[in-house]
Design an enzyme around this catalytic site. Structure first.
Site, PDB file in Angstrom:
ATOM      1  N   LYS A 138     -52.092 -12.174  37.252  1.00 59.03           N
ATOM      2  CA  LYS A 138     -53.325 -11.473  36.894  1.00 59.03           C
ATOM      3  C   LYS A 138     -54.257 -11.313  38.090  1.00 59.03           C
ATOM      4  CE  LYS A 138     -52.315 -11.576  32.394  1.00 59.03           C
ATOM      5  NZ  LYS A 138     -51.088 -12.386  32.374  1.00 59.03           N
ATOM      6  N   TRP A 152     -51.949 -19.163  23.899  1.00 62.71           N
ATOM      7  CA  TRP A 152     -51.058 -18.048  24.252  1.00 62.71           C
ATOM      8  C   TRP A 152     -49.767 -18.166  23.449  1.00 62.71           C
ATOM      9  CZ3 TRP A 152     -47.132 -18.226  28.635  1.00 62.71           C
ATOM     10  CH2 TRP A 152     -46.565 -16.960  28.839  1.00 62.71           C
ATOM     11  N   ASP A 154     -52.873 -25.103  32.648  1.00 58.59           N
ATOM     12  CA  ASP A 154     -52.308 -23.765  32.824  1.00 58.59           C
ATOM     13  C   ASP A 154     -53.396 -22.898  33.451  1.00 58.59           C
ATOM     14  OD1 ASP A 154     -51.142 -21.279  32.731  1.00 58.59           O
ATOM     15  OD2 ASP A 154     -50.549 -21.390  30.630  1.00 58.59           O
TER      16      ASP A 154
END
Length: 423
Positions: free
Chosen positions: A272, A155, A236
């Site tokens: 999300k 990311w 993560d």
């Protein structure tokens, strides 16, 4: 000739601007205009485009099949219940809402985790994934770590977050662009060469941007190697439940590391999977060798948080804890989250089929093999820019496509645009 004149004119204006700022007495005169963020700036460019068929598949936020933002019904129900309680608006503590933190830990590590029951897992509320990454980055730097290894690619925000935390960021091999698959041999080779004791960032599931995850057998090999070499895992977790539609399955890697006896850290984001993008809801936790050790690390997190942002917001955390503390709302969440994952997975298959129907000479099977919000298309930067200019389809420069933005109404257009610039 005209392009040379335009270039000369732009250079002249820039020089004039620099001279003007140098002569100014304003304390802000020497501040340069910052470049656009590669992802947020993409949305800004899209908004300025007046082409009627424009499409954006860059920003990582879920859209329904009509291309509209989606709020989970269980979130609406939780908001209704919270409103009826007439709650106060007081500050949270530095570590946030303990009810939320406890619910988050059980969601990530397992409802019946003995490590949670024993106190060996401790955590704090964080400002979603980004805030928790920054807190952990500063904590690592403060306690003797000078570097962190991240997958290549990862990311885009991971790198500036850790650099701004004072860490050197190094990369380990992760994705093979030639075969559109996980470069597992390269990963293992690099892990064998990472200095012992070094922090290593791992994506729990739905790797961003590639959507390519290790198999359970590969995760086991990674776990054993990291344990052997005394590497510090930092997980993560941004897509638990959203990747496969099964929150337990999506957390398998991190729970394996617990079972294998690792001490590590994890950041969880609820943006999300719960659709709470604007509420910045997250939890940062550590697994310690003992309860006392884990509590000491959590106390150090609070020392980083206090001068950074003092304490986290309350409303989003209350929404998550309301849902996860109620059996029916939890059931509803699981069903609704799976619905989002199922739509994305369906569109993966449709996009692959449409690309194959164009007569493309390329193989597009990797689109369906990948998982989560994104598809790593394999388009080059030049092809991405050409697609943006000719077809007004906006994705990030590395070819990452947000499958959440692909709908039954635009999938043909997107497939044809991809084919046009890649044939």
């Amino acid at each position: 000739m005209m392009s040379l004149q335009i270039s000369a004119s732009c250079s002249s204006k820039r020089i004039g601007s620099i001279v003007s700022r140098a002569m100014s007495t304003s304390p802000w005169a020497r501040y340069e205009m910052a470049p656009q963020d590669p992802i947020i700036g993409l949305n800004e460019s899209y908004q300025l485009d007046d082409y009627p068929q424009k499409v954006i598949v860059g920003v990582g936020a879920y859209r329904d099949d009509a291309g509209k933002p989606y709020v989970l019904p269980c979130v609406r129900e939780a908001e209704k219940r919270l409103l009826e309680q007439n709650l106060d608006m007081e500050y949270s503590g530095i570590a946030g809402d303990p009810t939320f933190v406890n619910a988050a830990l059980k969601f990530g590590y397992g409802e019946n985790s003995s490590e949670i029951a024993d106190g060996r897992i401790q955590g704090v509320q964080a400002l979603s994934g980004t805030g928790g990454l920054r807190v952990m980055g500063e904590l690592l730097k403060k306690h003797g770590h000078s570097k962190i290894y991240v997958p290549n690619p990862t990311w885009g925000n991971h790198i500036p977050i850790f650099k701004n935390s004072g860490l050197e960021v190094h990369k380990y091999r992760y994705y093979d662009g030639e075969t559109s698959s996980l470069d597992f041999d390269g990963l293992i080779q690099d892990f064998n060469e990472i200095p012992e004791g070094t922090a290593v960032l791992l994506h729990v599931c739905a790797h961003n941007p590639t959507g390519m995850d290790p198999t359970p057998e590969q995760w086991k090999e990674i776990s054993e190697l990291m344990k052997k070499r005394n590497l510090l895992p930092f997980f993560d977790s941004a897509y638990q439940g959203f990747a496969s539609g099964d929150a337990t399955k999506d957390a398998a890697s991190v729970r394996m590391f617990v079972e294998d006896g690792h001490q590590f850290a994890m950041i969880q984001s609820f943006s999300k999977n719960f659709g709470l993008y604007g509420h910045r809801v997250g939890a940062l936790s550590v697994v310690g060798a003992t309860a006392e050790e884990a509590k000491r690390v959590a106390s150090q997190m609070k020392l980083v948080i206090r001068p950074m942002y003092s304490n986290p917001p309350r409303h989003g955390a209350r929404i998550v804890s309301t849902i996860l503390s109620d059996a029916q709302l939890t059931h509803d969440f699981i069903s609704q989250c799976k619905g989002m994952a199922d739509r994305i997975n369906k569109m993966r298959g449709v996009l692959q089929s449409r690309l194959e129907e164009t007569g493309s000479r390329h193989s597009w099977g990797h689109i369906s093999k990948q998982i989560g919000m994104f598809a790593y298309s394999g388009l080059s930067k030049d092809q991405v820019m050409e697609m943006r200019q000719r077809h007004h389809v906006y994705c990030t420069a590395d070819g990452r496509i947000s499958m959440a933005g692909v709908t039954s109404g635009n999938v043909d257009y997107i497939a044809n645009a991809i084919h046009d610039v890649s044939k």
